[in-house]
Design a protein around this motif. Structure first.
Motif, short mmCIF file in Angstrom:
data_model
loop_
_atom_site.label_atom_id
_atom_site.label_comp_id
_atom_site.label_asym_id
_atom_site.label_seq_id
_atom_site.Cartn_x
_atom_site.Cartn_y
_atom_site.Cartn_z
N GLY A 256 0.82 -1.20 0.00
CA GLY A 256 0.00 0.00 0.00
C GLY A 256 0.85 1.25 0.00
N ASN A 257 2.01 1.19 -0.66
CA ASN A 257 3.00 2.25 -0.52
C ASN A 257 2.59 3.56 -1.17
N ALA A 258 1.82 3.51 -2.26
CA ALA A 258 1.37 4.76 -2.88
C ALA A 258 0.50 5.54 -1.90
N SER A 259 -0.35 4.84 -1.15
CA SER A 259 -1.21 5.53 -0.18
C SER A 259 -0.41 6.04 1.01
N ILE A 260 0.67 5.35 1.36
CA ILE A 260 1.52 5.83 2.46
C ILE A 260 2.20 7.13 2.05
N GLU A 285 6.90 2.94 -9.92
CA GLU A 285 6.58 4.34 -10.14
C GLU A 285 7.07 5.20 -8.97
N LEU A 286 6.95 4.69 -7.76
CA LEU A 286 7.43 5.44 -6.59
C LEU A 286 8.96 5.60 -6.63
N LEU A 287 9.66 4.59 -7.09
CA LEU A 287 11.10 4.71 -7.22
C LEU A 287 11.47 5.74 -8.29
N ARG A 288 10.80 5.67 -9.43
CA ARG A 288 11.10 6.60 -10.52
C ARG A 288 10.85 8.05 -10.10
N SER A 289 9.84 8.27 -9.29
CA SER A 289 9.51 9.63 -8.86
C SER A 289 10.22 10.02 -7.56
N ARG A 290 11.10 9.15 -7.06
CA ARG A 290 11.90 9.39 -5.85
C ARG A 290 11.03 9.57 -4.60
N ARG A 291 9.86 8.98 -4.59
CA ARG A 291 9.01 9.05 -3.39
C ARG A 291 9.24 7.87 -2.46
N ILE A 292 10.08 6.93 -2.86
CA ILE A 292 10.47 5.82 -2.01
C ILE A 292 11.98 5.68 -2.15
N ASN A 328 17.68 -14.58 -2.75
CA ASN A 328 18.55 -13.45 -2.48
C ASN A 328 17.75 -12.17 -2.34
N ILE A 329 18.15 -11.32 -1.39
CA ILE A 329 17.53 -10.01 -1.21
C ILE A 329 18.31 -8.99 -2.04
N GLN A 330 17.62 -8.32 -2.93
CA GLN A 330 18.24 -7.28 -3.74
C GLN A 330 17.75 -5.91 -3.25
N ILE A 331 18.67 -4.96 -3.14
CA ILE A 331 18.31 -3.60 -2.72
C ILE A 331 18.22 -2.75 -3.99
N ILE A 332 17.01 -2.35 -4.34
CA ILE A 332 16.77 -1.57 -5.56
C ILE A 332 16.50 -0.13 -5.18
N THR A 333 17.24 0.78 -5.79
CA THR A 333 17.08 2.22 -5.57
C THR A 333 16.67 2.88 -6.88
N PRO A 334 16.38 4.17 -6.89
CA PRO A 334 16.07 4.83 -8.16
C PRO A 334 17.22 4.78 -9.16
N PHE A 335 18.43 4.43 -8.72
CA PHE A 335 19.60 4.47 -9.59
C PHE A 335 19.99 3.11 -10.16
N ASN A 336 19.35 2.04 -9.73
CA ASN A 336 19.67 0.73 -10.31
C ASN A 336 18.43 -0.06 -10.67
N LEU A 337 17.42 0.66 -11.15
CA LEU A 337 16.18 0.01 -11.57
C LEU A 337 16.46 -0.97 -12.71
N PRO A 338 15.95 -2.21 -12.64
CA PRO A 338 16.17 -3.15 -13.74
C PRO A 338 15.41 -2.72 -14.99
N VAL A 339 15.95 -3.05 -16.13
CA VAL A 339 15.30 -2.71 -17.40
C VAL A 339 14.13 -3.66 -17.59
#
Length: 339
Positions: A256-260, A285-292, A328-339
């Motif tokens: 529910g992250n968009a609502s948070i 979308e939240l990663l792309r917009s830097r809201r997460i 495996n746990i992967q840490i995804i940020t706005p700078f390493n979004l998978p294609v």
């Protein structure tokens, strides 16, 4: 009802008799509306899995039973259907039983119904409550293997658990939040979809342990029972923000992250660090917009492949080497979004 499939394949997919399918396809009546809808759904499922039609090899019928927000159950569906063709010459067919919220008694009734009509295996995401564990034991006793997804039922006779080490995931979230907040004293909002899921409980336990051991200046405020549904989750978060002015970070266990993010924005409250789970449509979308800030992700396609292999081994189609460990746990940020 136009379709390219054999009546026997539709009947197998729907879990009903050939005669019932024939009556529905030819509009002869005398069939309950629920059964008609199930046959229509079976045809749609066959259409989305049509890349395997005609392949030689052993056929496996899976039942996917999940209580999860639509965005996550659809991500699981897409991952499974992307992996099924790679398992040829074995042919997999999946029947989906998906709900955002489902009473435990309804889950038990559904599992018992699947056992009566037969299945080669069940993928299950359900609350860790005694009645569900007992239903799993009955199903396994009848010869149907059960693989739990994302959240486990360790006190049942399930065949295997597929997913991340949830305690390690919670500890990872605590490390990221503590490091990013630095020395600043703050409260962290921890959101769960429900206290009934073992996986979410283990993530919270791991998070609390790591905060206590390494970041004792951080406080924790928790909310639950929003079920990962945007409206309910947003209302819970808005209340928590109003009552706790020191909340400056979020660890979203239950979605529910968009609502948070919207709740913070509407109350004009800054969120310095926001950690969530899974690369679903909302989180991308939240990663792309830097809201997460970051998402703790695991490869759902690999999980689905592993789960299918567990079923094939249980059914004697593959040898039984040492089972794989947690994903495996992967840490995804706005700078390493998978294609």
């Amino acid at each position: 009802m136009s379709h390219p499939f054999l009546v026997k394949d539709i009947a197998l997919q729907a879990g009903v008799s050939i005669a019932t399918v024939d009556r529905v396809l030819h509009g002869r009546g005398g069939v309950r509306q629920h059964t008609i809808r199930r046959i229509e759904q079976a045809i749609r499922e066959l259409e989305t899995q049509s890349s395997q039609v005609g392949l030689s090899g052993r056929k496996f019928i899976l039942d996917v039973v999940m209580e999860a927000p639509v965005r996550f159950s659809e991500a699981v569906r897409a991952a499974l259907e992307a992996e099924m063709p790679s398992l040829q010459p074995a042919v997999f067919r999946a029947r989906y039983h998906l709900a955002e919220m489902r009473a435990a008694t309804n889950t038990v009734s559904l599992l018992d119904a699947i056992a009566r009509r037969g299945s080669n295996g069940i993928f299950l995401k359900a609350p860790d409550v005694p009645e569900v564990a007992a239903a799993v034991d009955r199903i396994v006793q009848s010869g149907i293997p059960v693989v739990t997804l994302v959240t486990d039922l360790p006190n049942s006779r399930r065949l295997a658990y597929v997913g991340v080490d949830n305690r390690a995931a919670g500890e990872t979230a605590a490390y990221l939040i503590g490091a990013w907040l630095g020395e600043r004293r703050a409260d962290v909002l921890v959101t769960l979809s429900s206290n009934r899921f073992r996986g979410e409980e283990e993530r919270e336990i791991g998070f609390r342990w790591a905060v206590r051991e390494h970041f004792p200046d951080l406080g924790i405020v928790d909310v639950s029972e929003g079920h990962g549904i945007d409206r309910a989750t947003g209302e819970l978060v808005s209340t928590a923000l109003t009552n706790h002015p020191d909340i400056a970070a979020v660890y979203s266990i239950g979605g529910g992250n968009a609502s948070i993010a919207q709740a913070f924005a509407e109350l004009k409250r800054p969120c310095r660090v926001f950690i969530g789970h899974d690369l679903d449509v909302d989180n991308l979308e939240l990663l792309r917009s830097r809201r997460i800030s970051a998402v703790l992700h695991h490869d759902l396609r690999q999980d689905m492949r592993t789960a299918c292999i567990h079923i094939m081994r249980a059914q004697g189609a593959l040898p039984k080497p040492v089972a794989p460990g947690a994903s495996n746990i992967q840490i995804i940020t706005p700078f390493n979004l998978p294609v």
